[in-house]
Scaffold this active site. Structure first.
Site, mmCIF file in Angstrom:
data_model
loop_
_atom_site.group_PDB
_atom_site.id
_atom_site.type_symbol
_atom_site.label_atom_id
_atom_site.label_comp_id
_atom_site.label_asym_id
_atom_site.label_seq_id
_atom_site.Cartn_x
_atom_site.Cartn_y
_atom_site.Cartn_z
ATOM 1 N N GLU A 215 74.892 -40.545 4.151
ATOM 2 C CA GLU A 215 75.277 -41.724 3.106
ATOM 3 C C GLU A 215 74.563 -41.683 1.530
ATOM 4 O O GLU A 215 73.333 -42.816 1.543
ATOM 5 C CB GLU A 215 74.165 -43.481 3.955
ATOM 6 N N ASN B 154 78.599 -37.549 6.837
ATOM 7 C CA ASN B 154 78.791 -38.291 7.127
ATOM 8 C C ASN B 154 78.251 -39.972 6.623
ATOM 9 O O ASN B 154 77.336 -39.755 5.717
ATOM 10 C CB ASN B 154 77.470 -37.973 8.474
ATOM 11 N N HIS C 198 80.558 -48.049 12.361
ATOM 12 C CA HIS C 198 79.335 -49.464 13.117
ATOM 13 C C HIS C 198 80.481 -50.409 12.970
ATOM 14 O O HIS C 198 80.455 -50.790 11.793
ATOM 15 C CB HIS C 198 78.256 -49.580 12.387
ATOM 16 N N GLU D 60 78.863 -43.108 15.647
ATOM 17 C CA GLU D 60 77.701 -43.691 15.649
ATOM 18 C C GLU D 60 78.743 -44.884 15.942
ATOM 19 O O GLU D 60 78.507 -46.383 15.436
ATOM 20 C CB GLU D 60 77.139 -43.350 14.251
ATOM 21 N N ASP E 145 79.902 -48.350 17.597
ATOM 22 C CA ASP E 145 79.525 -49.744 17.995
ATOM 23 C C ASP E 145 79.932 -50.878 17.375
ATOM 24 O O ASP E 145 80.568 -51.098 16.813
ATOM 25 C CB ASP E 145 78.382 -50.328 18.401
HETATM 26 C C1 XIL Z 1 69.776 -46.108 13.198
HETATM 27 C C2 XIL Z 1 68.449 -45.510 14.703
HETATM 28 O O1 XIL Z 1 69.597 -46.111 15.476
HETATM 29 C C3 XIL Z 1 67.175 -46.944 14.962
HETATM 30 O O2 XIL Z 1 66.660 -46.361 16.074
HETATM 31 C C4 XIL Z 1 66.494 -46.511 13.288
HETATM 32 O O3 XIL Z 1 65.083 -47.424 13.385
HETATM 33 C C5 XIL Z 1 67.114 -46.152 11.932
HETATM 34 O O4 XIL Z 1 68.353 -45.724 11.929
HETATM 35 N N1 XIL Z 1 73.083 -45.133 9.941
HETATM 36 C C6 XIL Z 1 72.465 -43.612 10.953
HETATM 37 C C7 XIL Z 1 71.514 -43.788 11.402
HETATM 38 O O5 XIL Z 1 73.141 -43.129 10.279
HETATM 39 O O6 XIL Z 1 70.575 -42.605 11.713
HETATM 40 C C8 XIL Z 1 70.685 -45.416 12.095
HETATM 41 O O7 XIL Z 1 70.044 -45.500 13.190
HETATM 42 C C9 XIL Z 1 72.322 -45.925 11.844
HETATM 43 C C10 XIL Z 1 72.800 -46.963 11.041
#
Ligand code: XIL
Length: 350
Positions: free
Chosen positions: A152, A200, A236, A268, A270
């Protein structure tokens, strides 16, 4: 009998010795890994470990390998690192023949307070980050096969995010754009030459100003032989993505990164919903099916990974209580329509 046999063959991975097969088996047939984020605190929940070990071939610690978790105390402390929770996930994964993905060396969030407190010069921060990457990569060498080296670092408009590592105050490359990212990849490569190294990010799945910025950076890195192996698309998403224009843009975006010679992972995924009515869950399933289908038809995609697997333990509702139901298993560990849809897309012979 012949009819029954051919019916079973026709549905492919749906049956094997009479029982349904798993995501990891179906993915393996397409030379894909199927992964999930894993949290150490649930490893004592019988349902959690049963589904995790059965369904997934890749594990990534959800929080346990972030800077703040691994390295909570300064290097002047006799014991600066805490590897226990991360090691527990790695041990579980390897015992279940899962690959482990590391997440992450350089991120602006969940950094230890002793780093963000603002008491270090760029020269000191550079030493801190180099030693952190070196220590962590070597601790997990041979166990973690791929790392999110930088997470990020790019804004929605394609510009660089202002962070402690870049320019607040940064590691000494504040006026050099992507230079500090390049430095991190070099340090990671020097520490573990066998690990696959990924950039990422989120909201860069389609063709847009952010993915354009990331593309330009990785094109430049490839051209100058900066050691980068892949790009992770977090994915996401919500039902807004479930339309032909968006899906087509994702397909084209994946192709242009593939054409740079990069591996691709969905890291990641969802699908955040506002309710769990049957018709909403059916739309969620359609979107999981469509994304899986894109991956199956893109040879550079190496893994599809969801951010957790049960709605019982998803980060989505932590941040917005009115949203949830984002993962393939419900809060009772029962497979949702999304699960069947992913299996279907993985076994589709088109
Ligand atoms: C999130 C976790 O799922 C949570 O438990 C934590 O509180 C915050 O981070 N992008 C990412 C992840 O790269 O590391 C993040 O994970 C979600 C968004």
């Amino acid at each position: 009998m012949v009819f029954l046999l051919s019916a079973a063959l026709a549905v492919g991975v749906w049956t094997k010795g009479g029982g349904p097969v798993t995501l990891r088996e179906a993915a393996a047939k397409r030379r894909l890994l199927f992964g999930t984020a894993v949290a150490a605190r649930y490893l004592n929940e019988p349902d959690y470990v049963e589904v995790l070990g059965r369904e997934f071939s890749q594990a990534e610690p959800e929080n346990e390998m972030k800077f703040g978790s691994l390295h909570p105390r300064p290097d002047t402390d006799p014991n600066p690192y805490d590897f226990k929770d991360a090691d527990a996930i790695v041990d579980f994964a390897l015992a279940h023949k899962m690959k482990v993905r590391g997440h992450c060396f350089v991120w602006y969030q969940q950094v230890a307070r002793w780093v963000t407190a603002g008491t270090h010069t760029p020269e000191e921060l550079s030493t801190i980050l180099k030693n952190h990457i070196d220590t962590v990569a070597k601790h997990f060498a041979g166990k973690v096969y791929a790392w999110d080296v930088v997470n990020e670092a790019v804004m929605d408009d394609g510009s660089m995010r202002h962070t402690v590592w870049y320019d607040r105050p940064g590691i000494g490359l504040a006026d050099k754009g992507t230079g500090y990212i390049e430095q991190a990849f070099q340090w990671a490569h020097d520490a573990d030459r066998r690990a696959k190294l990924y950039y990422n990010d989120y909201s860069c799945e389609t063709i847009n100003p952010k993915s354009d910025g990331i593309y330009a950076m990785l094109q430049d890195f490839k051209k100058r032989r900066v050691p980068v192996d892949g790009v992770g698309f977090q994915m996401h998403i919500g039902l807004w993505a479930n339309n032909p224009t968006t899906l087509d843009s994702i397909r084209k975006n994946f192709q242009r990164f593939a054409d740079l010679g990069l591996d691709i992972q969905i890291t990641e995924m969802d699908v955040s919903l506002s309710d769990n009515k049957p018709e909403t869950l059916a739309q969620e399933a359609d979107l999981y099916r469509a994304i899986t289908d894109i991956c199956v038809h893109q040879r550079r995609v190496k893994a599809i990974q969801t951010w957790g697997f049960t709605d019982k333990h998803s980060w989505i509702s932590q941040f917005n209580r009115s949203r949830g139901w984002a993962l393939p298993f419900d809060d009772k560990y029962q497979a949702k329509p999304a699960y069947a849809a992913i299996l279907e897309a993985l076994s589709d012979k088109r």
